[in-house]
Every structure is written in structure tokens, then in C-alpha cells.
Motif scaffolding. Sequence first.
Motif, mmCIF file in Angstrom:
data_model
loop_
_atom_site.group_PDB
_atom_site.id
_atom_site.type_symbol
_atom_site.label_atom_id
_atom_site.label_comp_id
_atom_site.label_asym_id
_atom_site.label_seq_id
_atom_site.Cartn_x
_atom_site.Cartn_y
_atom_site.Cartn_z
ATOM 1 N N GLY A 38 0.848 -1.313 -0.012
ATOM 2 C CA GLY A 38 -0.084 0.063 -0.104
ATOM 3 C C GLY A 38 0.949 1.136 -0.015
ATOM 4 N N HIS A 39 2.060 1.141 0.812
ATOM 5 C CA HIS A 39 2.892 2.350 0.856
ATOM 6 C C HIS A 39 3.376 2.600 -0.671
ATOM 7 C CE1 HIS A 39 5.435 5.362 1.982
ATOM 8 N NE2 HIS A 39 6.879 4.505 1.782
ATOM 9 N N GLU A 86 1.884 1.749 -3.461
ATOM 10 C CA GLU A 86 0.818 2.352 -4.465
ATOM 11 C C GLU A 86 0.695 3.740 -3.864
ATOM 12 O OE1 GLU A 86 -2.403 -0.180 -3.260
ATOM 13 O OE2 GLU A 86 -2.096 -1.580 -4.662
ATOM 14 N N GLU A 87 0.938 4.161 -2.640
ATOM 15 C CA GLU A 87 0.654 5.774 -2.316
ATOM 16 C C GLU A 87 1.916 6.560 -2.980
ATOM 17 O OE1 GLU A 87 0.914 5.701 1.797
ATOM 18 O OE2 GLU A 87 -1.426 5.786 2.061
ATOM 19 N N ARG A 104 0.863 6.742 -6.689
ATOM 20 C CA ARG A 104 -0.528 7.748 -6.634
ATOM 21 C C ARG A 104 0.014 9.238 -6.632
ATOM 22 N NH1 ARG A 104 -3.420 3.698 -3.957
ATOM 23 N NH2 ARG A 104 -3.049 4.767 -1.816
ATOM 24 N N GLU A 105 0.882 9.425 -5.359
ATOM 25 C CA GLU A 105 1.391 10.711 -5.217
ATOM 26 C C GLU A 105 2.083 11.070 -6.429
ATOM 27 O OE1 GLU A 105 2.507 14.109 -3.064
ATOM 28 O OE2 GLU A 105 0.728 12.486 -2.843
ATOM 29 N N HIS A 140 -0.404 12.212 -9.020
ATOM 30 C CA HIS A 140 -1.100 13.343 -8.575
ATOM 31 C C HIS A 140 -0.453 14.502 -8.856
ATOM 32 C CE1 HIS A 140 -4.139 15.903 -6.502
ATOM 33 N NE2 HIS A 140 -2.953 16.283 -5.650
ATOM 34 N N TYR A 173 3.458 17.586 2.863
ATOM 35 C CA TYR A 173 2.830 16.383 2.106
ATOM 36 C C TYR A 173 3.056 15.034 2.742
ATOM 37 C CZ TYR A 173 3.631 20.450 -0.806
ATOM 38 O OH TYR A 173 3.426 21.725 -1.506
ATOM 39 N N ARG A 174 2.059 14.295 3.238
ATOM 40 C CA ARG A 174 2.236 13.121 3.951
ATOM 41 C C ARG A 174 3.035 12.126 3.083
ATOM 42 N NH1 ARG A 174 -0.255 8.577 3.982
ATOM 43 N NH2 ARG A 174 -1.702 9.001 2.502
ATOM 44 N N VAL A 175 2.916 11.804 2.122
ATOM 45 C CA VAL A 175 3.549 10.771 1.336
ATOM 46 C C VAL A 175 5.173 11.196 1.184
ATOM 47 C CG1 VAL A 175 3.748 9.357 -0.791
ATOM 48 C CG2 VAL A 175 1.349 9.932 0.119
ATOM 49 N N ASP A 198 6.668 10.906 4.533
ATOM 50 C CA ASP A 198 6.937 9.409 4.941
ATOM 51 C C ASP A 198 8.043 8.891 4.092
ATOM 52 O OD1 ASP A 198 4.958 9.371 6.428
ATOM 53 O OD2 ASP A 198 3.710 8.323 4.982
#
Length: 603
Positions: free
Chosen positions: A425-426, A428-429, A432-433, A436, A481-483, A486
Motif C-alpha cells: 500500500g505504501h 501504491e501511495e 499515486r502521489e 497526482h 505532504y504526507r507521502v 513518509d
Amino acid sequence: MRIVTKINLTLVAAVVLAAGSNFATMQATVLPIFYDLEEAASQRNQGRAEEAIASIESQVAQAAWLYASFDGIAAAARAGASASTAHAPKEDLLREMGIDHVALLDGDGRILFDHDLGEAGNAHLLSGASLPAAHPLRASQPGGVRSGLMSVGGALVAVGTAPVETSGPAAAGIGTVLLARSIDVSALSAMTKVKFRLEPASGAGTRPAFLRLPDAIEARKTLAGVDGQPVAELVTVTTRRNVGAGQTAIGWASGLMLVSMLVVLACLSVAIRLIAVRRIERMRAHLSGVAETGSLGPMTEDRGADELSDTIVSFNAMARQLAELRSELRQRDYRHGAADQAAGLLHNLRNAVSPIAAIAWALEARDKANWQATLTKVLAELERGDLDPARAAKLDGLLILCAREALKAGAGRQADLRTLQAMIGHVEEILREQDHLSQTDRQPEAVDVAEAVAQAVRRVAHRPGLVFDIRVFEAAEVLGYRVVFDQILDNLLVNAAQAIEATPRGTGRIAVEAVPGLHDGLAAVEIRVIDDGDGIAAGDVAGLFANGFSTRRERSGGLGLHWCANAVNAMGGSLSAQSSGPGEGATLRLVLPATNAQQRIAA
């Protein structure tokens, strides 16, 4: 400040400097002449005062010679002590001649009479009953008729002496006439047109002979008496007019020069504006338009045939070259930006995928556990069915143990699968980021620091030999920005883990601290990642965040910290490193703006 203002100020400064220099030069060269003129006038006045006093002395000496030739004076000298009278012979004549004192000595120096011809009539020219032979007033001294100065009753008098003249063999040495006249300073000043005064001789030699006062010059000269000792000080006062007039003339001359130079300056300023400034202003307006619009349009050329015209031609040629370079740089920047973005994405994906591979290896290792082989053998024996009860009971016990191991392995496998799912999932984030980012502008959001740190630690915790110490203050939140945040934490923790793995011991401690701080005067959160790994050499700290730089010579890359620094800068924060040297560990400091709520709390 505009260039025309600078030019005008420069010209004004040059004019003022020239005027000041001219004024100073005239003060240094011309004004001393006026000082010399004043000193010469003072010396002339002093000479005139001295001449006036000397003239009085000469007049008294002549009067003494004339008075000594009277027969009555000779008779009085011969008579000796019996000649002492209340009145001297011919006193009226002496008064007409301006004589104030008259005295007669006999040949032995005895004072026959000493009369004050003034109104008071109580002052005496001489003291005592006689004068010694060595006294300078005795006519027996060489020189005959003599004159000099004396102090009588505190007043300065001119004294004249002459031997008593008579015919006959006994003429010589029969007596001496002494006449005195007071020095009338007021009358002499009026006659000579010189201001002067007479001061006591008690301070003679202790005061300056030439004293320059603000409005006058005082010249002093010590006057000697008949005995050669100081008897008074002659002080002449000369009004200072020359220097004042000189200063006035210099001031007018300097002022007129300044006015004329300012007129020339005004004409020169107009000429400069017509020749250069207006054209420069047109060039500035064009360049301002280039700065505002970014359009490198050509500048209108003039026909001045001078340096400014050549500058315009050169600018237009440069503008054409810059337009071509801009187009080429845009293409290069696009290619380089895309390459950097792809390299950063691959680096972050590698950091995110590495734990997935480790978990996959762990799952594979669980499938090869010893209990599985044991279970296979037990099941094979039980299927034969010809076992004695003791053997069957033992196999049942082994079967139970294998079942327990299977349950334990299943639980571990479920945990690994959940972790694997979170890591996927990380990934994928991250993707996606990136998608985006390529489509829209990102908006900052509140990021929970404690949660982000905990998740980042879990993603690195599979590495062996690492001990984590997490200290995050309550409700720590950053605006970013959260991602991306991280990914930054992942990079910092992975670098710290690699630094520990590079040490001979292979194990170590990573501390993650979050404390309140300030950044650009606003509330911020400072996150420190501290390790006790192999450290950073002093010469490497400055280039740690450069593109392609890496302290791991055996590895290619150097993209992680460079990408992190750019990402932190884009979020309005800062990233720095500190180390005491190789083997001393390192501290990475990440500072990001706090959320609006924490800004209000800090305020």
C-alpha cells in the motif's frame, strides 16, 4: 536612486569639494598675508609709542640742559645746603615746559632741593639726603646731559639730567639738575593715534611679547629705567581689521566662485540629460519590461553613433542569443527534470520494495521449517495402520507438536502478510502521489509526526541488530505532504541503518526525536534522526546533499539525501547534518513548519 540623481549629486559634490578646496587654499595662502599685515601694524604702533616716550625723554633732557645754564641754578649749587628753599628758581618757566619735578644736587651728591611742581606738591623725585657717586643720575657720570625713565609714586616719569654750567675755574662738578615729567598715556595716545598702556614691571618677561586676541593684538615691551632695570611694560593695542577684511574678501570670492560653478553645473546637468540620461531611461524602461514580461524583444536603435548606441546594438544581439539559449535550456531542463524525477522515484520505490523482499524471504524460510518434515513423516507412519499402541501414542504427541508449530507459523505468516500488504500500500501511495503531482498542484496538509515516525520505523525494523528509541512530543504536527514526508523519513532511517551496518559491530541504536522549534521566526517541529554508525568525515558534510554524492563508495546513487533536501525545501523547511567525524555517528535535523493550530499555541 536614479542615475541622473547620482550624476547630479556627484557633480554637486565635486563643485562643493572644489569650492571647499579653493576656500581652504586661500585660507592657507592669502589669509597669512593679512595676519602679517596686522603684525606689521602692531609693530609700527609699538614703535610709534616708543618714539613718543623717547621724544618726552629728549624734551626733558633739553629742558634740564637749559635749566642748568641759568645763573641762579649755579648760585644755588655753590651755596650748598643754605640754598634749600621752598621753591625752585623759575618754577613758572618749568611748568610751562611741562616739567612736574625739579631737583638739584651739589657736587657731592647732596640733594639741595626736590620739589613737586604739580598741584599736590607732595611727591619727591629722589629719596634720602644724597645720591652715591655711582648713581646713574649723578652728572659726574660720563655723558653729560642724560635722560631715562623712573617710577615716582607708582607713576612713570621721564627724567633728564644735566650738569650745572657756569664760567670760571670752579665750574666743573659744582652740581647736577634733575627734571622729570610724567608720561601722560592719554595725551600720547591721542597724539600718536595709538592705543597703549603702561603696566607695572613686576610681571615683565612672564607674559607673551605678542598676544593675538579675537579683536586686537597686544604687543608688550619692557621699558628699562635709568638704572637699567625694568621700570614698566609698554603694551600697545592694535585693533584687528585686516584679517577680518581678508576673511570677508575670501568668503565673497569663494561664494562667487561657488555660484559660478553651480551655474556651470546646471548647464552641464542639462547637457548630460539631453545627451545620455534620456536615452538611458529609455533603455531602463525597456529592461524593466523584459523583467516583467520575460520577453526578450529588441530595443529600438538610435542614430547617436556613440557608446550608448553601440550598447543598444550589443543588447539586441545578446537578446537574440539569449532567446535561442532559452529555448535550448527549456528542452534540457525538461529532460533533466524528468530524469531527476524518475531517479528519485526509483530510489524511493527501492526503499519501499526492499522490506517487501525481506518479508518474502522470511515467508519462504517458514515454508522450509523442520516441523513440516516431521509432520510429513508422522502422517506417513500413521497411514500404515500397523503400529503398536506405544508408537501410535508417540506419533500422536508429535502430531500435536507439529500442529502447534503450524498454528504458530500460520499466525506469523498472517502478520507478515499484513505487513506486506501495508508495504505494498505504501508503494501504491508513492505511485499515486507521483501521478497526482504530474496532474495538479499539491496542497499542504497536517501530518501527524508520531504516526509517520512509527510507520517509518516499522518499515525499517526488519533489519537485524537495530534498536530504536522514539521520543515525539504530544500532538506534534507539521504542515507538508504526507507521502513525501513518509519517503523522507524512510530515506533518513535507511541511511542511519546502513551507517550502523557499516561499523565492525554491525549493530547499533537509532534515536528519533521530535521537539518544538522555530524556522524563519515561525513555530516549527524539529525532527532529529540520531545514529551511532560510522559517522561522516568533516569534508563530506558540506556536500552531503549534493546530487550524486554518497559516502558509500561501494554503492552507486547519492540520490536519496539530494531528493530529501529538495523535497524539504519545497515544503518550506530545512535539512542539515552534523557529525563529529568517522566512527562518531551522525545527526540529521529535519525542520518543517508547524500546523496553524500549533502556530497559535506557540503564539
